[in-house]
Design a protein around this motif. Structure first.
Motif, PDB file in Angstrom:
ATOM      1  N   ALA A  20       0.830  -1.205   0.000  1.00 51.13           N
ATOM      2  CA  ALA A  20       0.000   0.000   0.000  1.00 51.13           C
ATOM      3  C   ALA A  20       0.865   1.255   0.000  1.00 51.13           C
ATOM      4  CB  ALA A  20      -0.914  -0.022   1.221  1.00 51.13           C
ATOM      5  N   ARG A  21       0.467   2.236  -0.818  1.00 49.86           N
ATOM      6  CA  ARG A  21       1.187   3.489  -0.877  1.00 49.86           C
ATOM      7  C   ARG A  21       0.422   4.551  -0.123  1.00 49.86           C
ATOM      8  NH1 ARG A  21       1.418   4.009  -7.163  1.00 49.86           N
ATOM      9  NH2 ARG A  21      -0.616   3.069  -6.835  1.00 49.86           N
ATOM     10  N   GLN A  22       1.115   5.648   0.174  1.00 49.17           N
ATOM     11  CA  GLN A  22       0.475   6.743   0.880  1.00 49.17           C
ATOM     12  C   GLN A  22      -0.632   7.328   0.002  1.00 49.17           C
ATOM     13  OE1 GLN A  22       1.559   7.186   3.881  1.00 49.17           O
ATOM     14  NE2 GLN A  22       0.239   8.875   4.506  1.00 49.17           N
ATOM     15  N   PRO A  23      -1.865   7.409   0.499  1.00 47.83           N
ATOM     16  CA  PRO A  23      -2.951   7.951  -0.326  1.00 47.83           C
ATOM     17  C   PRO A  23      -2.746   9.434  -0.603  1.00 47.83           C
ATOM     18  CG  PRO A  23      -3.691   7.580   1.936  1.00 47.83           C
ATOM     19  CD  PRO A  23      -2.327   6.973   1.828  1.00 47.83           C
ATOM     20  N   THR A 138     -15.842   5.826  -6.379  1.00 48.50           N
ATOM     21  CA  THR A 138     -15.354   4.674  -5.609  1.00 48.50           C
ATOM     22  C   THR A 138     -14.955   3.490  -6.481  1.00 48.50           C
ATOM     23  OG1 THR A 138     -17.628   3.889  -5.331  1.00 48.50           O
ATOM     24  CG2 THR A 138     -16.724   5.306  -3.590  1.00 48.50           C
ATOM     25  N   GLN A 139     -15.098   3.607  -7.814  1.00 45.73           N
ATOM     26  CA  GLN A 139     -14.816   2.475  -8.675  1.00 45.73           C
ATOM     27  C   GLN A 139     -13.595   2.650  -9.563  1.00 45.73           C
ATOM     28  OE1 GLN A 139     -19.482   1.145  -9.264  1.00 45.73           O
ATOM     29  NE2 GLN A 139     -18.039   0.654 -10.856  1.00 45.73           N
ATOM     30  N   TYR A 140     -13.180   3.895  -9.797  1.00 43.45           N
ATOM     31  CA  TYR A 140     -12.027   4.129 -10.659  1.00 43.45           C
ATOM     32  C   TYR A 140     -10.815   3.351 -10.143  1.00 43.45           C
ATOM     33  CZ  TYR A 140      -8.060   6.404 -12.885  1.00 43.45           C
ATOM     34  OH  TYR A 140      -6.906   6.634 -13.579  1.00 43.45           O
ATOM     35  N   GLY A 141     -10.175   2.619 -11.044  1.00 47.76           N
ATOM     36  CA  GLY A 141      -8.945   1.926 -10.705  1.00 47.76           C
ATOM     37  C   GLY A 141      -9.110   0.674  -9.871  1.00 47.76           C
ATOM     38  N   THR A 142     -10.356   0.299  -9.577  1.00 46.46           N
ATOM     39  CA  THR A 142     -10.600  -0.900  -8.789  1.00 46.46           C
ATOM     40  C   THR A 142     -11.009  -2.047  -9.711  1.00 46.46           C
ATOM     41  OG1 THR A 142     -12.983  -0.569  -8.423  1.00 46.46           O
ATOM     42  CG2 THR A 142     -11.472   0.607  -6.961  1.00 46.46           C
ATOM     43  N   VAL A 143     -11.240  -3.202  -9.135  1.00 48.39           N
ATOM     44  CA  VAL A 143     -11.640  -4.363  -9.926  1.00 48.39           C
ATOM     45  C   VAL A 143     -13.014  -4.151 -10.559  1.00 48.39           C
ATOM     46  CG1 VAL A 143     -12.775  -5.589  -8.039  1.00 48.39           C
ATOM     47  CG2 VAL A 143     -11.667  -6.898  -9.884  1.00 48.39           C
ATOM     48  N   TYR A 148     -10.022  -0.210 -16.569  1.00 52.64           N
ATOM     49  CA  TYR A 148      -8.743  -0.030 -15.877  1.00 52.64           C
ATOM     50  C   TYR A 148      -8.041  -1.352 -15.671  1.00 52.64           C
ATOM     51  CZ  TYR A 148      -5.359   2.453 -12.968  1.00 52.64           C
ATOM     52  OH  TYR A 148      -4.214   3.036 -12.486  1.00 52.64           O
ATOM     53  N   LEU A 149      -6.759  -1.362 -15.998  1.00 55.64           N
ATOM     54  CA  LEU A 149      -5.844  -2.444 -15.663  1.00 55.64           C
ATOM     55  C   LEU A 149      -4.567  -1.808 -15.117  1.00 55.64           C
ATOM     56  CD1 LEU A 149      -5.958  -5.026 -18.607  1.00 55.64           C
ATOM     57  CD2 LEU A 149      -6.574  -5.453 -16.241  1.00 55.64           C
ATOM     58  N   PRO A 150      -3.954  -2.349 -14.098  1.00 52.93           N
ATOM     59  CA  PRO A 150      -2.702  -1.779 -13.586  1.00 52.93           C
ATOM     60  C   PRO A 150      -1.532  -2.120 -14.501  1.00 52.93           C
ATOM     61  CG  PRO A 150      -3.256  -3.751 -12.352  1.00 52.93           C
ATOM     62  CD  PRO A 150      -4.413  -3.509 -13.292  1.00 52.93           C
ATOM     63  N   LEU A 151      -1.570  -1.609 -15.713  1.00 52.34           N
ATOM     64  CA  LEU A 151      -0.575  -1.975 -16.726  1.00 52.34           C
ATOM     65  C   LEU A 151       0.850  -1.651 -16.292  1.00 52.34           C
ATOM     66  CD1 LEU A 151      -2.493  -0.764 -19.913  1.00 52.34           C
ATOM     67  CD2 LEU A 151      -2.000  -3.135 -19.291  1.00 52.34           C
ATOM     68  N   ALA A 152       1.026  -0.552 -15.550  1.00 53.62           N
ATOM     69  CA  ALA A 152       2.365  -0.174 -15.115  1.00 53.62           C
ATOM     70  C   ALA A 152       2.923  -1.139 -14.078  1.00 53.62           C
ATOM     71  CB  ALA A 152       2.350   1.244 -14.541  1.00 53.62           C
ATOM     72  N   HIS A 268      -3.825   6.926 -19.126  1.00 48.91           N
ATOM     73  CA  HIS A 268      -3.576   6.898 -17.682  1.00 48.91           C
ATOM     74  C   HIS A 268      -2.140   6.445 -17.445  1.00 48.91           C
ATOM     75  CE1 HIS A 268      -7.824   7.463 -16.745  1.00 48.91           C
ATOM     76  NE2 HIS A 268      -8.107   6.529 -17.642  1.00 48.91           N
ATOM     77  N   LEU A 269      -1.699   6.583 -16.206  1.00 46.96           N
ATOM     78  CA  LEU A 269      -0.396   6.052 -15.818  1.00 46.96           C
ATOM     79  C   LEU A 269      -0.522   4.613 -15.340  1.00 46.96           C
ATOM     80  CD1 LEU A 269       1.105   9.127 -13.932  1.00 46.96           C
ATOM     81  CD2 LEU A 269       1.304   8.500 -16.353  1.00 46.96           C
ATOM     82  N   TRP A 270      -1.735   4.165 -15.042  1.00 51.33           N
ATOM     83  CA  TRP A 270      -2.030   2.771 -14.707  1.00 51.33           C
ATOM     84  C   TRP A 270      -1.242   2.283 -13.486  1.00 51.33           C
ATOM     85  CZ3 TRP A 270      -6.118   1.912 -17.589  1.00 51.33           C
ATOM     86  CH2 TRP A 270      -6.194   2.433 -18.887  1.00 51.33           C
ATOM     87  N   GLU A 271      -1.103   3.153 -12.498  1.00 55.40           N
ATOM     88  CA  GLU A 271      -0.270   2.826 -11.351  1.00 55.40           C
ATOM     89  C   GLU A 271      -1.069   2.460 -10.106  1.00 55.40           C
ATOM     90  OE1 GLU A 271       3.532   5.662 -12.633  1.00 55.40           O
ATOM     91  OE2 GLU A 271       2.193   6.305 -11.005  1.00 55.40           O
ATOM     92  N   ASN A 272      -2.390   2.413 -10.215  1.00 49.44           N
ATOM     93  CA  ASN A 272      -3.178   2.079  -9.030  1.00 49.44           C
ATOM     94  C   ASN A 272      -3.239   0.571  -8.831  1.00 49.44           C
ATOM     95  OD1 ASN A 272      -4.847   2.856  -6.808  1.00 49.44           O
ATOM     96  ND2 ASN A 272      -6.586   2.006  -7.927  1.00 49.44           N
ATOM     97  N   ASP A 273      -3.172   0.153  -7.584  1.00 43.96           N
ATOM     98  CA  ASP A 273      -3.107  -1.276  -7.266  1.00 43.96           C
ATOM     99  C   ASP A 273      -4.450  -1.877  -6.896  1.00 43.96           C
ATOM    100  OD1 ASP A 273      -3.522  -0.095  -4.840  1.00 43.96           O
ATOM    101  OD2 ASP A 273      -1.685  -0.807  -3.895  1.00 43.96           O
ATOM    102  N   GLY A 274      -5.544  -1.163  -7.177  1.00 42.54           N
ATOM    103  CA  GLY A 274      -6.874  -1.713  -6.923  1.00 42.54           C
ATOM    104  C   GLY A 274      -7.624  -1.044  -5.804  1.00 42.54           C
TER     105      GLY A 274
END
Length: 362
Positions: A20-23, A138-143, A148-152, A268-274
């Motif tokens: 987990a990263r700092q929000p 609440t859904q952006y970047g989530t499953v 969205y896919l965490p391509l990065a 996008h940068l696709w860096e979100n982990d879900g």
């Protein structure tokens, strides 16, 4: 227009998710400025939408006809390129349609579907009711985000696969409408499978589309009927016209699909982990490619060069985004959060994402 893509393929999630990263907290000054400085330019202007869409379609189909009819290979290639770029621009109005207020631009959705969506086997129902999920707080970047896919955070080989698989989009769409839709009319399980898995321009393999509701239901029926009849006509045309016209058309649409997939790759940068993200975090995970460079207007037309700004102002019409960007940049300054989503171009973005895939994620 995930077209917006012109279809975005589903790729397996092969990422090893990071810790987990700092929000990122919301920048309330930026959000307030985005709201307050753009109220007077928020109306979609028919005098811009209609000529742009109709002109793009006319140039695209005219150049495609020329590519089919000419006997000169260099001229056919040149006309095919013109056709692909013009039809790409026309097709990306599907993104605008997904955000238009129901009372805005009367008749535009129907005309676009008749002239672009159905002929290119990408009617608006494939984006309507899907793309808006990508904008849910609440859904952006989530499953639960279909786009969205965490391509990065995934393996390096996923990036070329993500782009090249778009070459198959025209054949996949032709098969969907010519074969699967008629088959689904007879076999309900096939119909359910096609709707859940193959009826949205999504890239998330875990996304399953829910049954259409309300005003969308009759639109789905008529658009699928039109798409199916057109797809069957295209297949039948080879017995009258031979393979050449259909193969050239498929090649042109394949080029539009690959171009759109490249645009999607750098949207996008696709860096979100879900995890769920703040609006500001979603903005910074998205991309603006503002002037002075002009080439972005070719690969990200219809306002999509301001994709991060679009995530701040989803209902802002595409023709107002340049002015909105100028106002916010002047108000907030170069060192602001707003400036953090600006990037110089496609090449630097592809390189950034590619480098990220090569780093260990654990």
């Amino acid at each position: 227009m995930t077209v917006q893509q012109h279809i975005d393929p589903a790729l397996p999630r092969t990422a090893a998710m990071p810790s987990a990263r700092q929000p990122i907290a919301d920048d309330k000054d930026m959000l307030r400025a985005a709201r307050d400085l753009t109220k007077d330019i928020a109306e979609a202007r028919a005098g811009i939408y209609w000529p742009d869409m109709l002109g793009s379609a006319l140039v695209g189909y005219g150049a495609l006809a020329g590519a089919i009819l000419t006997q000169s290979l260099p001229l056919a290639i040149a006309l095919g390129l013109v056709s692909a770029l013009a039809l790409y621009r026309a097709l990306l109005f599907i993104h605008e349609i997904s955000h238009l207020h129901r009372d805005a631009l009367p008749g535009f959705r129907m005309a676009w579907n008749a002239l672009v969506g159905v002929p290119m086997l990408t009617p608006s129902f494939m984006y309507e009711g899907v793309h808006t999920l990508h904008h849910k707080r609440t859904q952006y970047g989530t499953v639960e985000d279909p786009e969205y896919l965490p391509l990065a955070l995934m393996k390096p080989w996923t990036l070329p696969l993500f782009v090249l698989i778009a070459l198959l989009a025209p054949v996949a769409l032709l098969f969907r409408f010519a074969v699967l839709v008629p088959l689904g009319a007879i076999l309900p399980p096939v119909r359910q499978l096609v709707w859940q898995r193959f009826s949205s321009l999504s890239i998330n393999p875990e996304f399953r589309r829910r049954p259409p509701e309300g005003e969308l239901r009759p639109r789905v029926f008529w658009q699928e009927l039109g798409g199916s009849l057109w797809a069957i006509t295209l297949v039948a045309s080879i017995f009258v016209l031979g393979w050449r016209p259909l193969l050239i058309a498929l090649a042109v649409v394949s080029l539009t699909a690959v171009l759109n997939q490249l645009r999607t790759l750098v949207a996008h940068l696709w860096e979100n982990d879900g995890e769920a993200m703040t609006v500001t975090a979603q903005y910074l995970d998205s991309v603006n490619v503002p002037p002075p460079g002009m080439i972005a207007e070719i690969w990200a037309p219809v306002g999509l060069r301001y994709h991060a700004l679009h995530h701040l102002l989803p209902s802002m019409p595409y023709h107002s985004l340049p002015e909105a960007h100028r106002r916010l940049a002047a108000q907030l300054g170069d060192g602001s959060t707003f400036h953090g989503a600006n990037h110089p171009g496609m090449a630097s973005l592809v390189l950034r994402i590619a480098k990220s895939t090569m780093r260990p994620h654990g």
